[in-house]
Design an enzyme around this catalytic site. Structure first.
Site, mmCIF file in Angstrom:
data_model
loop_
_atom_site.group_PDB
_atom_site.id
_atom_site.type_symbol
_atom_site.label_atom_id
_atom_site.label_comp_id
_atom_site.label_asym_id
_atom_site.label_seq_id
_atom_site.Cartn_x
_atom_site.Cartn_y
_atom_site.Cartn_z
ATOM 1 N N HIS A 108 -12.038 -30.517 60.955
ATOM 2 C CA HIS A 108 -10.806 -30.365 61.741
ATOM 3 C C HIS A 108 -9.685 -30.021 60.755
ATOM 4 O O HIS A 108 -9.718 -30.454 59.603
ATOM 5 C CB HIS A 108 -10.538 -31.714 62.419
ATOM 6 C CG HIS A 108 -9.411 -31.728 63.400
ATOM 7 N ND1 HIS A 108 -8.091 -31.729 63.024
ATOM 8 C CD2 HIS A 108 -9.411 -31.756 64.756
ATOM 9 C CE1 HIS A 108 -7.324 -31.777 64.115
ATOM 10 N NE2 HIS A 108 -8.113 -31.788 65.176
ATOM 11 N N ASP A 114 -13.957 -39.043 58.049
ATOM 12 C CA ASP A 114 -13.127 -38.835 59.239
ATOM 13 C C ASP A 114 -13.993 -39.207 60.445
ATOM 14 O O ASP A 114 -14.893 -38.467 60.835
ATOM 15 C CB ASP A 114 -12.692 -37.370 59.280
ATOM 16 C CG ASP A 114 -11.992 -37.002 60.576
ATOM 17 O OD1 ASP A 114 -11.949 -37.832 61.500
ATOM 18 O OD2 ASP A 114 -11.494 -35.860 60.658
ATOM 19 N N GLN A 137 -14.282 -38.588 65.687
ATOM 20 C CA GLN A 137 -15.221 -38.261 66.771
ATOM 21 C C GLN A 137 -16.494 -39.104 66.712
ATOM 22 O O GLN A 137 -17.483 -38.779 67.376
ATOM 23 C CB GLN A 137 -15.604 -36.777 66.716
ATOM 24 C CG GLN A 137 -14.453 -35.818 66.901
ATOM 25 C CD GLN A 137 -13.864 -35.840 68.311
ATOM 26 O OE1 GLN A 137 -14.445 -36.377 69.250
ATOM 27 N NE2 GLN A 137 -12.686 -35.247 68.463
ATOM 28 N N LYS A 157 -8.664 -41.762 70.916
ATOM 29 C CA LYS A 157 -10.017 -41.253 71.150
ATOM 30 C C LYS A 157 -11.018 -42.394 71.374
ATOM 31 O O LYS A 157 -12.191 -42.168 71.609
ATOM 32 C CB LYS A 157 -10.463 -40.389 69.966
ATOM 33 C CG LYS A 157 -9.637 -39.098 69.829
ATOM 34 C CD LYS A 157 -10.208 -38.210 68.775
ATOM 35 C CE LYS A 157 -9.229 -37.187 68.265
ATOM 36 N NZ LYS A 157 -9.036 -36.027 69.151
ATOM 37 N N CYS A 189 -8.894 -26.746 66.710
ATOM 38 C CA CYS A 189 -8.306 -27.086 65.397
ATOM 39 C C CYS A 189 -9.358 -26.968 64.305
ATOM 40 O O CYS A 189 -9.421 -27.822 63.400
ATOM 41 C CB CYS A 189 -7.701 -28.486 65.382
ATOM 42 S SG CYS A 189 -6.284 -28.665 66.448
HETATM 43 N N1 PLP Z 1 -10.419 -35.265 62.860
HETATM 44 C C1 PLP Z 1 -11.223 -34.960 63.885
HETATM 45 C C2 PLP Z 1 -12.693 -34.806 63.646
HETATM 46 C C3 PLP Z 1 -10.688 -34.798 65.162
HETATM 47 O O1 PLP Z 1 -11.479 -34.492 66.183
HETATM 48 C C4 PLP Z 1 -9.297 -34.965 65.342
HETATM 49 C C5 PLP Z 1 -8.690 -34.739 66.660
HETATM 50 O O2 PLP Z 1 -9.235 -34.081 67.514
HETATM 51 C C6 PLP Z 1 -8.510 -35.309 64.244
HETATM 52 C C7 PLP Z 1 -9.101 -35.447 63.019
HETATM 53 C C8 PLP Z 1 -7.047 -35.531 64.386
HETATM 54 O O3 PLP Z 1 -6.818 -36.654 65.169
HETATM 55 P P1 PLP Z 1 -5.344 -37.063 65.618
HETATM 56 O O4 PLP Z 1 -4.742 -35.823 66.225
HETATM 57 O O5 PLP Z 1 -5.555 -38.158 66.595
HETATM 58 O O6 PLP Z 1 -4.611 -37.483 64.388
#
Ligand code: PLP
Length: 407
Positions: free
Chosen positions: A123, A200, A203, A226, A364
């Site tokens: 992401h 990270d 997900q 999430k 993203c």
């Molecule tokens: N990392 C991953 C794998 C994500 O799917 C997301 C959001 O979709 C993020 C980071 C960013 O999360 P946030 O926008 O809640 O900070």
């Protein structure tokens, strides 16, 4: 507890909503999840009965909210099996947490010529903070390639590692493809070179039971919204001995021991990294969501979701002209696809009119789209309140989209 899907669905009030006169089918859980009544009630109860700023007051309400907030930290600690509450930092979300680590760990250990590794399928939140760090420190960003199935190519990853590698940061589950990566191997290989590892888990934490001690990663982060809790709140787990060495990320109230113009000293962990009034309501909502998940059992959730994903994969694969991106066997939570040459936005908009909410675009994750030489995909992402019947409706919706485009 037995997994009673009908009972579970009634826990989420929004699921009974109609859009355009059609029953809502919410398949955009990768973007954000819906909230159970317990979480909604908990938030409402705080504002109607106990609201007060934390860590500052001596009065009843402040002490109550402070203890609820610190209990929430304890719940998170147990949920991911951290060693100590000191290792649980509340942030604004995953993005905020990665920026925190990129800045603070970057200040601590990254110098000119050092190397940081991410993967092709990250992401943007797990790419851009590292690019900023590399610019600041004149370090180099290296990228683990993926194969056609969307899996990390571990042999290539091993070749990227060397004495200059300082940080490796990868997603447990890729948001755009839903691939579950072998983060244990990623972590163990990085540690051979004394590099720090950030996972990270935006997900994955809601789908896969995680034990950060077993995994041995140095940092692990996810977002409240999430995992069935509020937005504007997230968690950064970090090993205590590393967090101790890292300088503060932001300055302000709560993160200090004492302030003077001559010398300011910082608070102990975890408050050292929680400058300003935190989203204490959000933190408590995460604990409530985790209690709710624990009641159902994350293993039960994972089993049900695996069946759902398998069913959806078979059903969608049976649509002529539908191509799934990310075909690894190890998947969780999401299916990315394209339907003939129909633009995903068009497919998404027609499905929307049928009451079906999916995601369309790059998710993203532009480098992932670039790898597959596509502009974007449609993504159906699942939670444990989704059903096979909903997937059947998605399937019929896709056939309808094709018909409308003369396919
Ligand atoms: N990392 C991953 C794998 C994500 O799917 C997301 C959001 O979709 C993020 C980071 C960013 O999360 P946030 O926008 O809640 O900070």
């Amino acid at each position: 507890m037995t997994f009673d899907i009908q009972k579970i669905r009634t826990d989420f009030p929004i699921l009974s909503k109609k859009v355009y006169g059609k029953q809502l089918i919410y398949l955009d859980n990768g973007a954000t999840t819906q909230k159970p009544q317990k979480v909604i009630d908990r938030i409402s109860r705080i504002y109607s009965q106990t609201n007060s700023n934390i860590h500052r007051g001596v009065h009843f309400l402040s002490e109550k909210t402070t203890s609820d907030y610190e209990n929430a930290r304890n719940t998170v600690k147990k949920f991911i099996n951290a060693k100590s509450e000191k290792e649980i930092i509340f942030t604004k979300g995953t993005t905020d947490a990665i920026n925190l680590v990129a800045f603070s760990l970057g200040e601590y250990c990254v110098n000119e010529g050092d190397e940081i590794i991410v993967s092709q399928s990250e992401h943007h939140s797990n790419i851009v903070p590292w690019q900023l760090l590399c610019e600041r420190k004149k370090a180099k960003l290296k990228v683990i390639p993926i194969n056609e199935k969307g899996e990390l190519i571990i042999e290539e990853y091993k070749k990227l590692l060397n004495e200059k590698t300082k940080i490796v940061s990868v997603a447990h589950v890729s948001n755009s493809l839903g691939i579950v990566h072998d983060i244990k191997t990623v972590t163990d290989e990085a540690h051979k070179y004394n590099a720090y590892v950030l996972i990270d888990a935006a997900q994955s934490v809601q789908h896969i039971k995680t034990d950060v001690q077993k995994l041995d990663c140095d940092f692990y982060t996810f977002s409240g919204h999430k995992i069935y809790a509020e937005t504007g709140i997230g968690v950064l787990y970090g090993k205590e001995k590393i967090l101790e060495k890292m300088p503060p990320y932001q300055g302000g109230g709560d993160m200090i021991k004492s302030v003077s113009f001559e010398k300011t000293t910082y608070a102990e962990l975890p408050l050292k990294f929680e400058a300003g009034t935190s989203n204490y309501v959000g933190a408590i909502s995460i604990a409530t969501a985790m209690d709710y998940i624990t009641e159902i059992g994350l293993e039960n959730i994972a089993k049900y979701e695996a069946e759902l994903l398998e069913y959806a994969t078979q059903k969608l694969s049976s649509v002529n002209g539908l191509k799934i991106y990310g075909t690894s066997k190890n998947k969780a939570g999401a299916i990315s696809f394209l339907l003939n040459d129909i633009h995903p936005y068009d497919a998404g908009m027609i499905l929307d009119k049928l009451g079906i909410a999916i995601r369309t675009g790059t998710h993203c994750a532009e480098p992932t789209m670039k790898f597959f030489s596509i502009q974007g995909t449609a993504r159906a992402s699942f939670a444990f309140y989704n059903t096979k019947e909903e997937i059947d409706t998605l399937y019929k919706g896709l056939l309808r989209v094709q018909k409308m485009f003369g396919k």
